[in-house]
Design a protein around this motif. Structure first.
Motif, mmCIF file in Angstrom:
data_model
loop_
_atom_site.group_PDB
_atom_site.id
_atom_site.type_symbol
_atom_site.label_atom_id
_atom_site.label_comp_id
_atom_site.label_asym_id
_atom_site.label_seq_id
_atom_site.Cartn_x
_atom_site.Cartn_y
_atom_site.Cartn_z
ATOM 1 N N GLU A 46 24.406 105.738 129.294
ATOM 2 C CA GLU A 46 24.224 105.068 128.019
ATOM 3 C C GLU A 46 25.276 105.576 127.048
ATOM 4 O OE1 GLU A 46 20.276 105.368 126.560
ATOM 5 O OE2 GLU A 46 19.384 104.900 128.494
ATOM 6 N N GLU A 47 25.988 104.637 126.490
ATOM 7 C CA GLU A 47 27.007 105.010 125.518
ATOM 8 C C GLU A 47 26.360 105.100 124.142
ATOM 9 O OE1 GLU A 47 30.305 102.405 125.615
ATOM 10 O OE2 GLU A 47 30.547 102.562 127.782
ATOM 11 N N GLU A 48 26.744 106.118 123.422
ATOM 12 C CA GLU A 48 26.228 106.249 122.067
ATOM 13 C C GLU A 48 26.971 105.274 121.171
ATOM 14 O OE1 GLU A 48 26.173 110.201 120.541
ATOM 15 O OE2 GLU A 48 25.485 111.043 122.444
#
Length: 58
Positions: A46-48
């Motif tokens: 998951e990319e911030e």
């Protein structure tokens, strides 16, 4: 009619060897499948969200 114990013994021995061979092969396949399923799963990273860019897009 006489029972031929020699042939019955040979057939029984061959059946036992065949069953042991199948059990051993099944265990190897089970280990391979377990390793494949455990290593095949890749978790999505998951990319911030970039707070600066999302504020400018609105």
């Amino acid at each position: 009619m006489e029972i031929n114990w020699t042939i019955i013994g040979i057939v029984a021995a061959v059946l036992i060897v065949l069953i042991l061979f199948m059990i051993r092969k099944n265990q190897k396949e089970k280990k391979k499948l377990t390793a494949f399923l455990n290593n095949d799963f890749k978790k999505n990273e998951e990319e911030e969200p970039d707070v600066d860019n999302t504020a400018n897009e609105r």
